[in-house]
Write a protein that holds these residues in place. Structure first.
Motif, PDB file in Angstrom:
ATOM      1  N   LEU A   1     -39.193 -37.708  -8.021  1.00 23.76           N
ATOM      2  CA  LEU A   1     -40.122 -37.520  -6.917  1.00 23.76           C
ATOM      3  C   LEU A   1     -40.282 -38.805  -6.128  1.00 23.76           C
ATOM      4  O   LEU A   1     -40.303 -38.795  -4.892  1.00 23.76           O
ATOM      5  N   SER A   2     -40.382 -39.925  -6.825  1.00 26.37           N
ATOM      6  CA  SER A   2     -40.458 -41.218  -6.150  1.00 26.37           C
ATOM      7  C   SER A   2     -39.201 -41.479  -5.329  1.00 26.37           C
ATOM      8  O   SER A   2     -39.267 -41.960  -4.190  1.00 26.37           O
ATOM      9  N   TYR A   3     -38.054 -41.149  -5.898  1.00 30.30           N
ATOM     10  CA  TYR A   3     -36.771 -41.339  -5.216  1.00 30.30           C
ATOM     11  C   TYR A   3     -36.692 -40.463  -3.968  1.00 30.30           C
ATOM     12  O   TYR A   3     -36.258 -40.902  -2.900  1.00 30.30           O
ATOM     13  N   TYR A   4     -37.125 -39.221  -4.113  1.00 29.13           N
ATOM     14  CA  TYR A   4     -37.103 -38.289  -2.981  1.00 29.13           C
ATOM     15  C   TYR A   4     -38.041 -38.767  -1.871  1.00 29.13           C
ATOM     16  O   TYR A   4     -37.671 -38.769  -0.688  1.00 29.13           O
ATOM     17  N   ASN A   5     -39.234 -39.188  -2.235  1.00 30.32           N
ATOM     18  CA  ASN A   5     -40.183 -39.674  -1.233  1.00 30.32           C
ATOM     19  C   ASN A   5     -39.665 -40.911  -0.522  1.00 30.32           C
ATOM     20  O   ASN A   5     -39.926 -41.108   0.669  1.00 30.32           O
ATOM     21  N   MET A   6     -38.931 -41.761  -1.249  1.00 30.96           N
ATOM     22  CA  MET A   6     -38.319 -42.924  -0.617  1.00 30.96           C
ATOM     23  C   MET A   6     -37.313 -42.485   0.436  1.00 30.96           C
ATOM     24  O   MET A   6     -37.257 -43.049   1.537  1.00 30.96           O
ATOM     25  N   MET A   7     -36.515 -41.454   0.119  1.00 36.05           N
ATOM     26  CA  MET A   7     -35.547 -40.953   1.087  1.00 36.05           C
ATOM     27  C   MET A   7     -36.238 -40.337   2.301  1.00 36.05           C
ATOM     28  O   MET A   7     -35.801 -40.505   3.445  1.00 36.05           O
ATOM     29  N   VAL A   8     -37.326 -39.634   2.081  1.00 37.46           N
ATOM     30  CA  VAL A   8     -38.097 -39.060   3.190  1.00 37.46           C
ATOM     31  C   VAL A   8     -38.600 -40.158   4.112  1.00 37.46           C
ATOM     32  O   VAL A   8     -38.571 -40.030   5.344  1.00 37.46           O
ATOM     33  N   SER A   9     -39.037 -41.274   3.535  1.00 33.81           N
ATOM     34  CA  SER A   9     -39.607 -42.370   4.322  1.00 33.81           C
ATOM     35  C   SER A   9     -38.600 -43.027   5.254  1.00 33.81           C
ATOM     36  O   SER A   9     -38.986 -43.710   6.204  1.00 33.81           O
ATOM     37  N   THR A  10     -37.293 -42.822   4.984  1.00 28.12           N
ATOM     38  CA  THR A  10     -36.270 -43.422   5.848  1.00 28.12           C
ATOM     39  C   THR A  10     -36.133 -42.686   7.175  1.00 28.12           C
ATOM     40  O   THR A  10     -35.513 -43.207   8.109  1.00 28.12           O
ATOM     41  N   GLY A  11     -36.665 -41.460   7.245  1.00 34.77           N
ATOM     42  CA  GLY A  11     -36.529 -40.675   8.461  1.00 34.77           C
ATOM     43  C   GLY A  11     -35.182 -39.998   8.605  1.00 34.77           C
ATOM     44  O   GLY A  11     -34.830 -39.524   9.701  1.00 34.77           O
ATOM     45  N   ALA A  12     -34.405 -39.940   7.527  1.00 34.36           N
ATOM     46  CA  ALA A  12     -33.070 -39.324   7.582  1.00 34.36           C
ATOM     47  C   ALA A  12     -33.170 -37.831   7.889  1.00 34.36           C
ATOM     48  O   ALA A  12     -34.121 -37.158   7.470  1.00 34.36           O
TER      49      ALA A  12
ATOM     50  N   ASN B   1     -28.820 -37.132   1.378  1.00 36.97           N
ATOM     51  CA  ASN B   1     -28.945 -38.549   1.050  1.00 36.97           C
ATOM     52  C   ASN B   1     -29.425 -38.749  -0.384  1.00 36.97           C
ATOM     53  O   ASN B   1     -28.983 -39.655  -1.090  1.00 36.97           O
ATOM     54  N   PHE B   2     -30.340 -37.891  -0.792  1.00 38.52           N
ATOM     55  CA  PHE B   2     -30.904 -37.963  -2.141  1.00 38.52           C
ATOM     56  C   PHE B   2     -29.803 -37.841  -3.192  1.00 38.52           C
ATOM     57  O   PHE B   2     -29.731 -38.622  -4.130  1.00 38.52           O
ATOM     58  N   ILE B   3     -28.916 -36.893  -3.008  1.00 34.04           N
ATOM     59  CA  ILE B   3     -27.859 -36.642  -3.982  1.00 34.04           C
ATOM     60  C   ILE B   3     -26.723 -37.650  -3.874  1.00 34.04           C
ATOM     61  O   ILE B   3     -26.129 -38.057  -4.873  1.00 34.04           O
ATOM     62  N   SER B   4     -26.408 -38.094  -2.655  1.00 34.98           N
ATOM     63  CA  SER B   4     -25.217 -38.932  -2.459  1.00 34.98           C
ATOM     64  C   SER B   4     -25.313 -40.263  -3.194  1.00 34.98           C
ATOM     65  O   SER B   4     -24.294 -40.828  -3.594  1.00 34.98           O
ATOM     66  N   TRP B   5     -26.516 -40.775  -3.390  1.00 36.60           N
ATOM     67  CA  TRP B   5     -26.671 -42.059  -4.065  1.00 36.60           C
ATOM     68  C   TRP B   5     -26.643 -41.924  -5.576  1.00 36.60           C
ATOM     69  O   TRP B   5     -26.470 -42.914  -6.291  1.00 36.60           O
ATOM     70  N   LEU B   6     -26.825 -40.702  -6.064  1.00 33.09           N
ATOM     71  CA  LEU B   6     -26.917 -40.507  -7.513  1.00 33.09           C
ATOM     72  C   LEU B   6     -25.548 -40.189  -8.112  1.00 33.09           C
ATOM     73  O   LEU B   6     -24.712 -39.561  -7.457  1.00 33.09           O
ATOM     74  N   PRO B   7     -25.319 -40.577  -9.356  1.00 33.01           N
ATOM     75  CA  PRO B   7     -24.051 -40.261 -10.028  1.00 33.01           C
ATOM     76  C   PRO B   7     -24.025 -38.799 -10.464  1.00 33.01           C
ATOM     77  O   PRO B   7     -25.030 -38.079 -10.370  1.00 33.01           O
ATOM     78  N   GLU B   8     -22.909 -38.383 -10.990  1.00 34.62           N
ATOM     79  CA  GLU B   8     -22.723 -36.979 -11.373  1.00 34.62           C
ATOM     80  C   GLU B   8     -23.767 -36.521 -12.394  1.00 34.62           C
ATOM     81  O   GLU B   8     -24.278 -35.400 -12.325  1.00 34.62           O
TER      82      GLU B   8
END
Length: 265
Positions: free
Chosen positions: A116-127, A133-140
């Motif tokens: 949730l923290s990670y997702y909120n960080m992505m939201v804050s970027t305005g993407a 973006n949330f998934i692309s930074w994470l490994p398999e």
């Protein structure tokens, strides 16, 4: 091998697990050198990394796994304490690249809170495409699977269980947990580990690419200004049904690995 006074320590973590705040705490270890995600930088931005070909990703050509390994084994560090904070997934299937002569420790956080923290960080970027973006930074394996497999590898290699910290325990009783941590890894505890201000006490060894992306992602904003660990900061878990669907999926996939690691605390 270093003595207990000059212990060399890895802290392996998943994103948004309070690992940066933990690193701020370790600034108060006497005679310490701090390395911030050197393998993570190789994995994200180096020529052997997963994100190297992304158009919007800065490149760090010097961050190969071999060079990171060499820097962490450099003889100049023999008379210093060394603390390396990194992502477990950054060395997944590259265990032979992990620097020798280090003790290993792990930091975990409940997947609901970390994702949730990670997702909120992505939201804050305005993407526009937050889920992408949330998934692309994470490994398999979304970080938790890789962290568990690394734990198993370290345990098998060393013949003993690495020390595991749950961030909830850290927030509920930081002094006790940090004392236990220092005893386990060979650092000398002092109460300075509980507090810090916005100015780092020690210069971190960290790739420029991480700083370049700070204005977008605000990796450090809370950790740099939080002021320290204070007892009782843990907050209740939100219901999984309240979370965005992509976060729910990641949580459900990660829970089995989190529970295994949590059983090792």
């Amino acid at each position: 091998m270093t003595s207990s006074r000059n212990a060399h320590v890895f802290l392996w973590a998943v994103p948004r697990s309070l690992s940066t705040a933990f690193t701020r705490s370790m600034e108060s270890i006497d005679n310490v050198a701090i390395y911030y995600e050197p393998y993570g930088c190789a994995d994200h931005y180096g020529p052997e990394g997963r994100l190297f070909s992304m158009d919007n990703s800065p490149a760090e050509l010097e961050y190969t796994y071999s060079k990171v390994n060499a820097s962490l084994e450099d003889k100049s560090l023999e008379n210093k304490c060394v603390f390396v904070k990194d992502m477990g997934y950054a060395v997944h299937k590259r265990y032979d690249k992990i620097a020798k002569g280090y003790k290993h420790s792990f930091l975990i956080r409940h997947p609901i809170k970390s994702f949730l923290s990670y997702y909120n960080m992505m939201v804050s970027t305005g993407a526009d495409d937050v889920d992408g973006n949330f998934i692309s930074w994470l490994p398999e394996g979304l970080g938790y699977q890789e962290l568990w497999e690394l734990y198993c590898y370290i345990e098998n290699e060393n013949g003993k269980k690495p020390f595991v910290v749950n961030s909830e325990d850290l927030l509920n009783d930081p002094q006790q947990v940090l004392k236990q941590y220092c005893e386990a890894v060979g650092f000398e505890y002092n109460d300075g580990l509980l507090n810090w201000d916005s100015k780092p006490k020690v210069k971190w060894n960290m790739a420029q690419a991480v700083w370049d992306l700070e204005p977008i992602y605000n990796w450090f904003s809370n950790s740099l200004t939080a002021g320290g660990f204070k007892k009782g900061l843990s907050k209740p878990l939100p219901s999984i049904e309240e979370l965005p669907k992509i976060v729910q999926e990641c949580v459900r996939k990660s829970m089995p690995y989190y529970e295994k690691l949590n059983a090792c605390c």
